[in-house]
Design a protein around this motif. Sequence first.
Motif, PDB file in Angstrom:
ATOM      1  N   GLU A 270       0.855  -1.177   0.000  1.00  0.00           N
ATOM      2  CA  GLU A 270       0.000   0.000   0.000  1.00  0.00           C
ATOM      3  C   GLU A 270       0.898   1.236   0.000  1.00  0.00           C
ATOM      4  O   GLU A 270       2.118   1.129  -0.088  1.00  0.00           O
ATOM      5  N   ALA A 271       0.289   2.404   0.080  1.00  0.00           N
ATOM      6  CA  ALA A 271       1.076   3.634   0.129  1.00  0.00           C
ATOM      7  C   ALA A 271       1.961   3.653   1.368  1.00  0.00           C
ATOM      8  O   ALA A 271       1.597   3.109   2.408  1.00  0.00           O
ATOM      9  N   ASP A 272       3.140   4.266   1.243  1.00  0.00           N
ATOM     10  CA  ASP A 272       4.081   4.385   2.360  1.00  0.00           C
ATOM     11  C   ASP A 272       4.500   3.020   2.907  1.00  0.00           C
ATOM     12  O   ASP A 272       4.567   2.807   4.125  1.00  0.00           O
ATOM     13  N   ASP A 273       4.776   2.114   2.017  1.00  0.00           N
ATOM     14  CA  ASP A 273       5.176   0.765   2.416  1.00  0.00           C
ATOM     15  C   ASP A 273       6.509   0.809   3.167  1.00  0.00           C
ATOM     16  O   ASP A 273       7.450   1.486   2.734  1.00  0.00           O
ATOM     17  N   PRO A 274       6.645   0.097   4.301  1.00  0.00           N
ATOM     18  CA  PRO A 274       7.899   0.121   5.069  1.00  0.00           C
ATOM     19  C   PRO A 274       9.110  -0.365   4.277  1.00  0.00           C
ATOM     20  O   PRO A 274      10.240   0.044   4.554  1.00  0.00           O
ATOM     21  N   LEU A 275       8.883  -1.235   3.293  1.00  0.00           N
ATOM     22  CA  LEU A 275       9.978  -1.746   2.478  1.00  0.00           C
ATOM     23  C   LEU A 275      10.262  -0.878   1.259  1.00  0.00           C
ATOM     24  O   LEU A 275      11.200  -1.150   0.516  1.00  0.00           O
ATOM     25  N   GLY A 276       9.432   0.149   1.056  1.00  0.00           N
ATOM     26  CA  GLY A 276       9.591   0.990  -0.118  1.00  0.00           C
ATOM     27  C   GLY A 276       9.049   0.386  -1.383  1.00  0.00           C
ATOM     28  O   GLY A 276       9.399   0.819  -2.499  1.00  0.00           O
ATOM     29  N   ARG A 277       8.158  -0.610  -1.269  1.00  0.00           N
ATOM     30  CA  ARG A 277       7.573  -1.234  -2.457  1.00  0.00           C
ATOM     31  C   ARG A 277       6.583  -0.278  -3.134  1.00  0.00           C
ATOM     32  O   ARG A 277       5.820   0.406  -2.439  1.00  0.00           O
ATOM     33  N   PRO A 278       6.541  -0.264  -4.450  1.00  0.00           N
ATOM     34  CA  PRO A 278       5.467   0.467  -5.119  1.00  0.00           C
ATOM     35  C   PRO A 278       4.124  -0.172  -4.779  1.00  0.00           C
ATOM     36  O   PRO A 278       4.037  -1.387  -4.577  1.00  0.00           O
ATOM     37  N   PRO A 279       3.048   0.616  -4.691  1.00  0.00           N
ATOM     38  CA  PRO A 279       1.732   0.047  -4.392  1.00  0.00           C
ATOM     39  C   PRO A 279       1.380  -1.090  -5.353  1.00  0.00           C
ATOM     40  O   PRO A 279       1.610  -0.998  -6.553  1.00  0.00           O
ATOM     41  N   GLY A 280       0.827  -2.161  -4.776  1.00  0.00           N
ATOM     42  CA  GLY A 280       0.425  -3.312  -5.567  1.00  0.00           C
ATOM     43  C   GLY A 280       1.498  -4.368  -5.739  1.00  0.00           C
ATOM     44  O   GLY A 280       1.231  -5.442  -6.298  1.00  0.00           O
ATOM     45  N   THR A 281       2.709  -4.104  -5.251  1.00  0.00           N
ATOM     46  CA  THR A 281       3.802  -5.056  -5.398  1.00  0.00           C
ATOM     47  C   THR A 281       3.691  -6.160  -4.346  1.00  0.00           C
ATOM     48  O   THR A 281       3.413  -5.900  -3.180  1.00  0.00           O
ATOM     49  N   ALA A 282       3.934  -7.395  -4.758  1.00  0.00           N
ATOM     50  CA  ALA A 282       3.847  -8.531  -3.843  1.00  0.00           C
ATOM     51  C   ALA A 282       4.944  -8.466  -2.791  1.00  0.00           C
ATOM     52  O   ALA A 282       6.045  -7.963  -3.038  1.00  0.00           O
ATOM     53  N   LEU A 283       4.652  -8.991  -1.627  1.00  0.00           N
ATOM     54  CA  LEU A 283       5.618  -8.988  -0.530  1.00  0.00           C
ATOM     55  C   LEU A 283       6.810  -9.888  -0.831  1.00  0.00           C
ATOM     56  O   LEU A 283       7.955  -9.539  -0.549  1.00  0.00           O
ATOM     57  N   TRP A 284       6.540 -11.061  -1.387  1.00  0.00           N
ATOM     58  CA  TRP A 284       7.592 -12.048  -1.631  1.00  0.00           C
ATOM     59  C   TRP A 284       7.362 -12.663  -3.016  1.00  0.00           C
ATOM     60  O   TRP A 284       6.893 -13.787  -3.137  1.00  0.00           O
ATOM     61  N   PRO A 285       7.663 -11.917  -4.067  1.00  0.00           N
ATOM     62  CA  PRO A 285       7.322 -12.378  -5.426  1.00  0.00           C
ATOM     63  C   PRO A 285       8.019 -13.666  -5.821  1.00  0.00           C
ATOM     64  O   PRO A 285       7.502 -14.410  -6.675  1.00  0.00           O
ATOM     65  N   GLN A 286       9.172 -13.967  -5.224  1.00  0.00           N
ATOM     66  CA  GLN A 286       9.830 -15.232  -5.538  1.00  0.00           C
ATOM     67  C   GLN A 286       9.000 -16.428  -5.058  1.00  0.00           C
ATOM     68  O   GLN A 286       9.119 -17.526  -5.590  1.00  0.00           O
ATOM     69  N   TRP A 287       8.192 -16.173  -4.043  1.00  0.00           N
ATOM     70  CA  TRP A 287       7.327 -17.221  -3.510  1.00  0.00           C
ATOM     71  C   TRP A 287       5.926 -17.152  -4.113  1.00  0.00           C
ATOM     72  O   TRP A 287       5.363 -18.160  -4.523  1.00  0.00           O
ATOM     73  N   GLU A 288       5.375 -15.945  -4.180  1.00  0.00           N
ATOM     74  CA  GLU A 288       4.016 -15.761  -4.697  1.00  0.00           C
ATOM     75  C   GLU A 288       3.916 -14.353  -5.272  1.00  0.00           C
ATOM     76  O   GLU A 288       3.964 -13.375  -4.530  1.00  0.00           O
ATOM     77  N   ASP A 289       3.799 -14.269  -6.593  1.00  0.00           N
ATOM     78  CA  ASP A 289       3.799 -12.950  -7.229  1.00  0.00           C
ATOM     79  C   ASP A 289       2.388 -12.368  -7.292  1.00  0.00           C
ATOM     80  O   ASP A 289       1.421 -12.963  -6.799  1.00  0.00           O
ATOM     81  N   GLU A 290       2.286 -11.193  -7.917  1.00  0.00           N
ATOM     82  CA  GLU A 290       1.010 -10.485  -7.958  1.00  0.00           C
ATOM     83  C   GLU A 290      -0.074 -11.298  -8.669  1.00  0.00           C
ATOM     84  O   GLU A 290      -1.228 -11.300  -8.247  1.00  0.00           O
ATOM     85  N   THR A 291       0.300 -11.999  -9.730  1.00  0.00           N
ATOM     86  CA  THR A 291      -0.673 -12.804 -10.475  1.00  0.00           C
ATOM     87  C   THR A 291      -1.219 -13.931  -9.610  1.00  0.00           C
ATOM     88  O   THR A 291      -2.435 -14.181  -9.577  1.00  0.00           O
ATOM     89  N   ALA A 292      -0.348 -14.611  -8.883  1.00  0.00           N
ATOM     90  CA  ALA A 292      -0.793 -15.702  -8.018  1.00  0.00           C
ATOM     91  C   ALA A 292      -1.680 -15.191  -6.898  1.00  0.00           C
ATOM     92  O   ALA A 292      -2.687 -15.817  -6.548  1.00  0.00           O
ATOM     93  N   LEU A 293      -1.333 -14.038  -6.325  1.00  0.00           N
ATOM     94  CA  LEU A 293      -2.167 -13.475  -5.278  1.00  0.00           C
ATOM     95  C   LEU A 293      -3.522 -13.041  -5.805  1.00  0.00           C
ATOM     96  O   LEU A 293      -4.543 -13.214  -5.129  1.00  0.00           O
ATOM     97  N   ALA A 294      -3.553 -12.501  -7.020  1.00  0.00           N
ATOM     98  CA  ALA A 294      -4.825 -12.087  -7.609  1.00  0.00           C
ATOM     99  C   ALA A 294      -5.737 -13.276  -7.856  1.00  0.00           C
ATOM    100  O   ALA A 294      -6.963 -13.185  -7.700  1.00  0.00           O
ATOM    101  N   ARG A 295      -5.163 -14.407  -8.214  1.00  0.00           N
ATOM    102  CA  ARG A 295      -5.959 -15.617  -8.457  1.00  0.00           C
ATOM    103  C   ARG A 295      -6.609 -16.118  -7.171  1.00  0.00           C
ATOM    104  O   ARG A 295      -7.657 -16.780  -7.202  1.00  0.00           O
ATOM    105  N   LYS A 296      -5.986 -15.814  -6.050  1.00  0.00           N
ATOM    106  CA  LYS A 296      -6.579 -16.215  -4.760  1.00  0.00           C
ATOM    107  C   LYS A 296      -7.778 -15.346  -4.399  1.00  0.00           C
ATOM    108  O   LYS A 296      -8.545 -15.688  -3.521  1.00  0.00           O
TER     109      LYS A 296
END
Length: 216
Positions: free
Chosen positions: A190-216
């Motif tokens: 989300e906005a102001d992410d503690p890790l500096g991720r752009p909004p919508g970016t998965a927390l651990w894309p190597q494990w589960e990327d945005e597409t996989a999370l959206a399918r859930k």
Amino acid sequence: HHRMLLDRLALVADGAIDRLMVLMPPGSAKSTYASLVFPAWWLARHPQSSVIAASHTAELADHFGRGLRNLVAEDAATLGYGLAGDNRAAHRFRTSSGGEYFATGINGAVTGRRADLVLIDDPIKSHAEADSELARNHLWEWYRAELTSRLKPRGRIVLVMTRWHEDDLAGRLLAGGDDWHTLRLPALAEADDPLGRPPGTALWPQWEDETALARK
């Protein structure tokens, strides 16, 4: 996010933080680090301390306790301590340096025990339980009346969970005015992410990327 979590846990061990709340999604390895790696390291840093670990059921508490016990047995040379010979149950064991570990399910008996560190990992079993006001009240009363009363002076608490409801244990603690340090990392940034991720970016894309999370 693993390193950020480990940094916060290190601050708990050093005494810079005495109340840490870790809010992350399922599958983020939060329990691996908070309930397995951290207590093993804590007992190396505080060799004669006592740890109480609580989870939503005794079965899950035993699972974490068994993993920790095996980790200590396998890595005794690295940790600088091993298991005491007289007590090696999955949910309750002592270390060769005088430390104690006790794991229990929510609502389990903790009377007679004291803790320098309380670890609470996954205190809510299901969405149905989170939706139940009776279950939420029951957990809250057990936390306040029984679990935290076991804490020694200057003791520390780490709560690790996924948010299920605005009035869950984390919600009540945050609304209660106590001074909690909160590490909140949602599955999608989300906005102001503690890790500096752009909004919508998965927390651990190597494990589960945005597409996989959206399918859930």
